[in-house]
Design a protein around this motif. Structure first.
Motif, short mmCIF file in Angstrom:
data_model
loop_
_atom_site.label_atom_id
_atom_site.label_comp_id
_atom_site.label_asym_id
_atom_site.label_seq_id
_atom_site.Cartn_x
_atom_site.Cartn_y
_atom_site.Cartn_z
N ARG A 420 0.84 -1.20 0.00
CA ARG A 420 0.00 0.00 0.00
C ARG A 420 0.87 1.24 0.00
O ARG A 420 1.89 1.29 0.69
CB ARG A 420 -0.89 0.02 1.24
CG ARG A 420 -1.66 1.34 1.39
CD ARG A 420 -2.52 1.39 2.63
NE ARG A 420 -3.72 0.57 2.49
CZ ARG A 420 -4.77 0.88 1.72
NH1 ARG A 420 -4.76 1.97 0.99
NH2 ARG A 420 -5.81 0.09 1.69
N TYR A 425 -3.15 4.11 -2.88
CA TYR A 425 -3.61 2.85 -3.47
C TYR A 425 -2.62 1.71 -3.22
O TYR A 425 -1.48 1.94 -2.83
CB TYR A 425 -3.73 3.02 -4.99
CG TYR A 425 -4.70 4.09 -5.42
CD1 TYR A 425 -6.05 3.80 -5.59
CD2 TYR A 425 -4.24 5.38 -5.66
CE1 TYR A 425 -6.93 4.79 -6.01
CE2 TYR A 425 -5.12 6.38 -6.07
CZ TYR A 425 -6.47 6.08 -6.25
OH TYR A 425 -7.34 7.05 -6.64
N PHE A 426 -3.09 0.51 -3.50
CA PHE A 426 -2.18 -0.63 -3.59
C PHE A 426 -1.41 -0.49 -4.90
O PHE A 426 -2.00 -0.13 -5.92
CB PHE A 426 -2.95 -1.95 -3.65
CG PHE A 426 -3.52 -2.42 -2.34
CD1 PHE A 426 -3.57 -1.58 -1.23
CD2 PHE A 426 -4.02 -3.71 -2.21
CE1 PHE A 426 -4.11 -2.02 -0.03
CE2 PHE A 426 -4.56 -4.16 -1.02
CZ PHE A 426 -4.61 -3.32 0.07
N THR A 451 -8.61 0.03 -4.70
CA THR A 451 -8.01 -0.06 -3.36
C THR A 451 -7.76 1.30 -2.73
O THR A 451 -7.02 1.43 -1.76
CB THR A 451 -6.66 -0.81 -3.44
OG1 THR A 451 -5.79 -0.10 -4.35
CG2 THR A 451 -6.85 -2.22 -3.94
N PHE A 457 -12.15 -0.91 0.94
CA PHE A 457 -11.76 -2.12 0.21
C PHE A 457 -11.18 -3.18 1.15
O PHE A 457 -10.30 -2.90 1.96
CB PHE A 457 -10.70 -1.75 -0.85
CG PHE A 457 -10.15 -2.93 -1.60
CD1 PHE A 457 -10.86 -3.48 -2.67
CD2 PHE A 457 -8.94 -3.50 -1.23
CE1 PHE A 457 -10.34 -4.56 -3.35
CE2 PHE A 457 -8.43 -4.59 -1.90
CZ PHE A 457 -9.13 -5.12 -2.98
#
Length: 559
Positions: A420, A425-426, A451, A457
């Motif tokens: 992450r 975001y991932f 994500t 999420f």
RNA sequence: UAUCGUGUAGUCGAAUGGUACAGACAACAGACUUUGACUCUGUGUGUUGCGAGUUCAAAUCUUGCCACGAUAACCA
């Protein structure tokens, strides 16, 4: 009966000095008064050892609804200087912001001290000695053998009085004569073998100028200073233990102070692991350029700790935590570090800063898009609010957060792994680029829009979270990392300079910080995630922010 | 060698003569985690430097020894 059940809960341990005070209060030894003092000689900067004494004395006064004096013990003009007076006042005020600024000078009592010396002469308890310094040393005897009396010891009161006036009037050269207390040359305590109480010193004094050419010695002056100011508990360090009998002798032989208005109590001074504390050696490090002055952030001086980013509260808490006793001991420097981490934890905003940057490109993120993402300023303290951080296709991440071939239990970025990006975001590493020398210069990732931070999420989890800054928006900064100057405080002092850690100061010039940091002021403190706590330093320029690392975080990841 | 002071867990430190260690730091383990930090929960059997004495009872009082520190500036 049961109403007393809570008595033992929350019990606070009381140090041995407070116990003495409790007893005095109970017996009414000094009525209901408690008065303490911190008596530095203005011949250098204060260090954390002095902070212990200040916090102790100030704390004792406060706890007992008493009074605390700062008093300059300025009885030796050859060593003292106004610049030190100023630095000491500044440091004490900084450490004790609520203090009433009661500032005194021993030199303001020189007149009274002179009169009391005359009183001692009249009582045949003091005499003028013509012996030279070397002769006095010889006559004093040794630790195991008694001394012998000076041939001038039995001068008449008349003659002594006469000579003392002449001494004061400048009719003798430096060192030609001294005034000595008449006690016992055979005493096992060398401090009682007719100690010198006045010497001739033609030197301009920072406070009294050229008014005096004779100056009292510490042992004689100190009890008088305490008594004049109404000090009840004169708290000092262990090395003065042997001086206490003379302290008491002076007071009991001066009519004004006969009823023993004060007593001396000794405690063990502070030693810190990995820290040089001797004033003499600190001075040497400053004068020979091993550090950049008394306020170099590596110095254990109060000025140095302040410059490093320590708060007064942290130092106060530290002094409280280490306790007070008569057992000479070495406190682990980790205690000091804990104190500042503990204090800054809820106070310092968390920000993202990349100390050793490497570029990260999100290949599936639109070229010119800028997305502002919300970030809490301090997750432990919601009152501190949040800020918006720009997120783009090209970011910087920490060089150590990517590894081509990861060791076991490494859960940051490596080919194929997903992590992450904090508040974002991932991302999954799909590629990386090396330069001619084989150094990784770019990491390529793809991101998963599903994500996004805060979206709720839960589809899959990642083990690592990285900090980052937008390459387009970030601000350049210089970061200074400080480390201990020595491995241990237990070293050979004769050549300690050669053993100082050459990497005690490391400057990183290519750091990238969040754009909003530009709006902060010198002295503001932050936690740079995973790097520890930092403060914007005083020589920050507009274009170029400069940070000092106050203290690093505890890290359990071993490479 | 004289005098004074001090010896309690890895480190600081508590403990009216009454079950040895309250609290903190450090270390280790586990839980949690949008940073491996933070937070939370666990984990210490050690002749209280060693020996004797007083006492029903000693870390605490007495004493001998040992170790460490301070002291022989006209510094503080």
């Amino acid at each position: 009966m049961s109403e007393f059940n809570n008595e033992n809960e929350n019990r606070e341990s009381v140090n041995f000095i407070q116990k003495i005070i409790n007893e005095d209060l109970a017996k009414g030894t000094y009525g209901d008064r408690v008065q303490t003092r911190f008596p530095p000689e203005p011949n250098g900067y204060l260090h954390v050892g002095h902070a212990k004494s200040i916090c102790l004395n100030y704390g004792l006064a406060k706890k007992n609804k008493g009074i605390f004096n700062l008093r300059f013990d300025d009885t030796n003009p050859t060593k003292e200087d106004d610049s030190f007076v100023e630095s000491i006042i500044k440091d004490v005020k900084w450490l004790c912001p609520e203090w009433e600024e009661r500032i005194f000078y021993a030199s303001n009592y020189f007149g009274k001290m002179y009169d009391y010396a005359v009183e001692l002469i009249k009582k045949e308890l003091a005499f003028i000695d013509d012996l030279s310094a070397d002769e006095i040393r010889e006559y004093r005897g040794t630790l195991t053998e008694p001394g012998k009396e000076s041939p001038y010891r039995n001068r008449s009161v008349e003659e002594n009085l006469n000579l003392f006036v002449k001494m004061k009037n400048g009719e003798f050269e430096n060192g030609e004569k001294v005034l000595r207390a008449k006690i016992d040359m055979a005493s096992p305590n060398i401090n009682m073998r007719d100690p010198v109480i006045y010497r001739i010193l033609r030197e301009s004094h920072h406070n009294t100028g050229d008014e005096w050419c004779i100056y009292p010695m510490y042992d004689y002056a100190h009890p008088i200073e305490d008594a004049i100011e109404g000090i009840t508990h004169s708290v000092c360090t262990l090395e003065f233990e042997d001086h206490r009998p003379f302290y008491d002798w002076v007071l009991s032989n001066i009519d004004d102070f006969k009823d023993a208005p004060t007593k001396q109590i000794e405690f063990a001074k502070l030693f810190l692991s990995k820290t040089m504390m001797g004033k003499r050696y600190l001075k040497q490090m400053v004068e020979e350029g091993y550090v950049d002055g008394w306020d170099d952030p590596r110095m254990p001086t109060i000025a140095g700790l302040r410059r490093r980013g320590y708060t007064p509260e942290a130092i106060q808490n530290f002094c409280e935590a280490i306790g007070v006793s008569k057992a000479q001991s070495v406190v682990d420097i980790a205690m000091l570090e804990f104190a500042i981490r503990d204090d800054l934890g809820p106070k310092a905003p968390r920000t993202m800063a990349v100390l050793e940057p490497i570029k990260l490109i999100i290949t599936n993120y639109p070229e010119d898009e800028v997305e502002y993402l919300e970030s809490e300023n301090n997750p432990d303290n919601p009152d501190m609010g949040s800020r918006m951080i720009p997120f783009t296709r090209e970011l910087y991440i920490e060089r150590e957060d990517f590894m081509e071939i990861p060791p076991k239990k490494y859960f940051r970025l490596f080919p194929g792994n997903e992590v992450r990006l904090r508040n974002a975001y991932f991302v999954k590493c799909v590629d990386f680029i090396k330069d001619a020398e084989g150094n990784v210069v770019e990491v390529h990732c793809t991101y998963d829009p599903e994500t996004k931070s805060g979206s709720g999420f839960t589809g899959r989890k990642v083990k690592g979270t990285l900090h980052w800054v937008s390459a387009k928006h970030c601000v350049d900064a210089e970061v200074r990392l400080y480390d201990y100057m020595m491995e241990d405080q237990d070293y050979d002092k004769t050549n300690f300079l050669e053993k100082l850690n050459p990497k005690s100061k490391v400057i990183l010039k290519n750091c990238k910080v969040e754009p909003l940091m530009k709006e902060h002021k010198i002295g503001d403190r932050f936690q740079f995630l995973r790097h520890g706590y930092f403060m914007i330093d005083q020589d920050t320029r507009e274009e170029h922010l400069v940070f000092n690392r106050i203290v690093s975080l505890k890290s359990s990841f071993k490479k």
